[in-house]
Scaffold this motif. Structure first.
Motif, short mmCIF file in Angstrom:
data_model
loop_
_atom_site.label_atom_id
_atom_site.label_comp_id
_atom_site.label_asym_id
_atom_site.label_seq_id
_atom_site.Cartn_x
_atom_site.Cartn_y
_atom_site.Cartn_z
N GLN A 130 -2.13 2.51 -2.51
CA GLN A 130 -3.34 2.82 -1.76
C GLN A 130 -4.48 3.21 -2.70
O GLN A 130 -5.61 2.81 -2.51
CB GLN A 130 -3.06 3.96 -0.77
CG GLN A 130 -4.23 4.32 0.12
CD GLN A 130 -4.68 3.16 0.99
OE1 GLN A 130 -3.91 2.25 1.29
NE2 GLN A 130 -5.96 3.16 1.39
N ARG A 131 -4.15 4.00 -3.76
CA ARG A 131 -5.19 4.46 -4.67
C ARG A 131 -4.77 4.39 -6.14
O ARG A 131 -5.30 5.13 -6.97
CB ARG A 131 -5.59 5.90 -4.33
CG ARG A 131 -6.47 6.03 -3.12
CD ARG A 131 -7.90 5.57 -3.39
NE ARG A 131 -8.65 5.43 -2.15
CZ ARG A 131 -9.11 4.28 -1.67
NH1 ARG A 131 -8.91 3.16 -2.33
NH2 ARG A 131 -9.78 4.22 -0.55
N GLN B 92 2.34 6.65 -6.49
CA GLN B 92 2.33 5.49 -5.59
C GLN B 92 2.91 4.26 -6.30
O GLN B 92 3.67 3.49 -5.72
CB GLN B 92 0.90 5.22 -5.12
CG GLN B 92 0.35 6.35 -4.25
CD GLN B 92 -1.13 6.22 -3.93
OE1 GLN B 92 -1.81 5.30 -4.41
NE2 GLN B 92 -1.64 7.14 -3.13
N HIS C 263 0.79 -1.25 0.00
CA HIS C 263 0.00 0.00 0.00
C HIS C 263 0.81 1.29 0.00
O HIS C 263 0.64 2.14 0.90
CB HIS C 263 -0.95 0.02 1.20
CG HIS C 263 -2.18 -0.83 1.02
ND1 HIS C 263 -3.18 -0.51 0.15
CD2 HIS C 263 -2.55 -2.00 1.59
CE1 HIS C 263 -4.13 -1.43 0.19
NE2 HIS C 263 -3.76 -2.36 1.05
N ARG D 95 -2.80 0.95 7.73
CA ARG D 95 -4.18 0.49 7.95
C ARG D 95 -4.15 -0.95 8.44
O ARG D 95 -4.41 -1.89 7.70
CB ARG D 95 -4.99 0.62 6.66
CG ARG D 95 -5.16 2.05 6.22
CD ARG D 95 -5.93 2.15 4.94
NE ARG D 95 -7.36 2.28 5.17
CZ ARG D 95 -8.23 2.50 4.19
NH1 ARG D 95 -7.83 2.55 2.95
NH2 ARG D 95 -9.50 2.63 4.46
N HIS E 290 -6.88 -2.54 -4.65
CA HIS E 290 -6.41 -1.15 -4.54
C HIS E 290 -5.50 -0.76 -5.70
O HIS E 290 -5.13 0.41 -5.82
CB HIS E 290 -5.66 -0.94 -3.22
CG HIS E 290 -6.58 -0.65 -2.07
ND1 HIS E 290 -6.76 0.62 -1.57
CD2 HIS E 290 -7.38 -1.45 -1.36
CE1 HIS E 290 -7.64 0.58 -0.57
NE2 HIS E 290 -8.03 -0.67 -0.43
N ASP F 96 -2.28 -5.31 -3.79
CA ASP F 96 -2.40 -4.02 -3.11
C ASP F 96 -1.03 -3.37 -2.91
O ASP F 96 -0.58 -3.12 -1.78
CB ASP F 96 -3.15 -4.16 -1.77
CG ASP F 96 -4.67 -4.19 -1.95
OD1 ASP F 96 -5.14 -4.10 -3.11
OD2 ASP F 96 -5.38 -4.31 -0.94
N SER G 4 1.54 -1.23 5.47
CA SER G 4 0.49 -0.22 5.53
C SER G 4 0.18 0.19 6.97
O SER G 4 0.27 -0.62 7.89
CB SER G 4 -0.79 -0.74 4.87
OG SER G 4 -1.86 0.15 5.11
N ARG H 240 0.20 4.93 1.76
CA ARG H 240 -0.31 4.83 3.13
C ARG H 240 0.61 3.92 3.96
O ARG H 240 0.18 2.93 4.52
CB ARG H 240 -1.74 4.27 3.07
CG ARG H 240 -2.52 4.36 4.36
CD ARG H 240 -2.91 5.77 4.71
NE ARG H 240 -3.54 5.83 6.01
CZ ARG H 240 -4.86 5.75 6.21
NH1 ARG H 240 -5.69 5.63 5.20
NH2 ARG H 240 -5.36 5.81 7.42
#
Ligand code: FE2
Ligand code: FE2
Length: 296
Positions: free
Chosen positions: A43-44, A49, A11, A219, A71, A40, A217, A14
């Motif tokens: 993140q987006r 990224q 990720h 998260r 993701h 993943d 990550s 993030r």
């Protein structure tokens, strides 16, 4: 014997920089047979990224086998999401959406389960299922067979209603027919593993389903950042979770589980060690306290 470094859900966009660096250092002295990254990467799915994730992968051991995650498809850019969902993934991470690693003892096949028309879920298409069957069945007898997806086949024991691969029960026959021994996945940011038959009562073949937590990550879902160091031989398998120790700022072995295949069935032999990191997780995050997924 073969070794697999299994990382997932890194990720970029993030991440915790200290953990990112710590993972690279922990893997630097290691020489896995293959490094598997089960999706993943971002993140987006933004350009910067992907660039950061691609640069990071260059620091990790090779060979590498990678598959995308949900993701890695843009979420808000609808045009790109529908018409070019994995364009950036293919440009920065890997152009190959059906990668394989093989030697005399080990065959690992990557399958893309990320989809444009759903936010989080994923599945295997008929075409992909046929591809798995054709390529896996032709491996010589005795070769240990692994299939990698982003979405897990089984839910974590502490969250039985978690989002697993869609229509999983429909894939079991094929996986059994071509002698798959192990499934690797990520997505839920939780490290856990079990026999596939713990979730699919109709399954006949014993297949180990192994999930990695999020390697880098922020998260997290009540567990420290972690990755799996897996050793496999024909009828023996060890899954060692290497978790981030925030106090000492390093990855360390946290939970080691040995499986032995007896009469065709994987049996969990024993948990070799539980260190202070794992104990801390159990104490500070009892089963009922797993934080909600929030878009994992
Ligand atoms: Fe993720
Ligand atoms: Fe995911």
């Amino acid at each position: 014997m073969r070794t697999i470094a299994h990382i997932s859900d890194i990720h970029f966009g993030r991440t915790d920089p200290a953990v990112v660096e710590g993972l690279a250092q922990d893997l630097a002295g290691r020489k896995p047979t293959v490094l598997v990254a089960s999706g993943d990467f971002t993140q987006r799915a933004r350009e910067w990224q992907y660039r950061a994730a691609a640069e990071y992968l260059k620091r990790l051991p090779t060979p590498q086998l990678v598959v995308p995650g949900n993701h890695d498809i843009p979420l808000f850019d609808v045009i790109r999401r529908i018409f070019f969902p994995l364009h950036r993934y293919r440009r920065h991470i890997s152009a190959d959406l059906r990668p394989a690693y093989m030697d005399e003892e080990l065959f690992v096949l990557g399958v893309n389960t990320a989809r444009s028309f759903t936010h989080k879920s994923g599945w295997i298409s008929e075409e992909q299922l046929l591809d798995i069957k054709l390529r896996t069945c032709k491996q010589p007898p005795g070769v240990f067979r692994v299939v990698v997806t982003h979405h897990p086949f089984i839910p974590p024991p502490r969250d039985p209603h978690a989002d697993v691969i869609r229509r999983g029960v429909e894939y079991i026959d094929e996986l059994e027919d071509c002698g798959v021994d192990m499934l690797l996945a990520g997505h839920l940011h939780l490290a856990y593993h079990d026999d596939l038959r713990s979730h699919y009562k109709s399954a006949k073949r014993s297949i180990l389903s192994v999930q990695a937590g999020t390697a880098t990550s922020t998260r997290r879902r009540g567990e420290p950042n972690a990755y799996n160091w897996i050793t496999v031989s024909r009828d023996l398998c060890t899954v060692a979770v290497r978790a981030w120790n925030a106090k000492d700022k390093c990855f360390e072995e946290s939970l080691v589980t040995r499986y032995e295949r007896v009469d065709g069935a994987w049996q969990r032999e024993k948990q070799v060690s539980v260190d202070k990191v794992a104990e801390e997780v159990l104490v500070t995050h009892p089963p009922e306290a797993i934080p909600p997924k929030r878009g994992i």
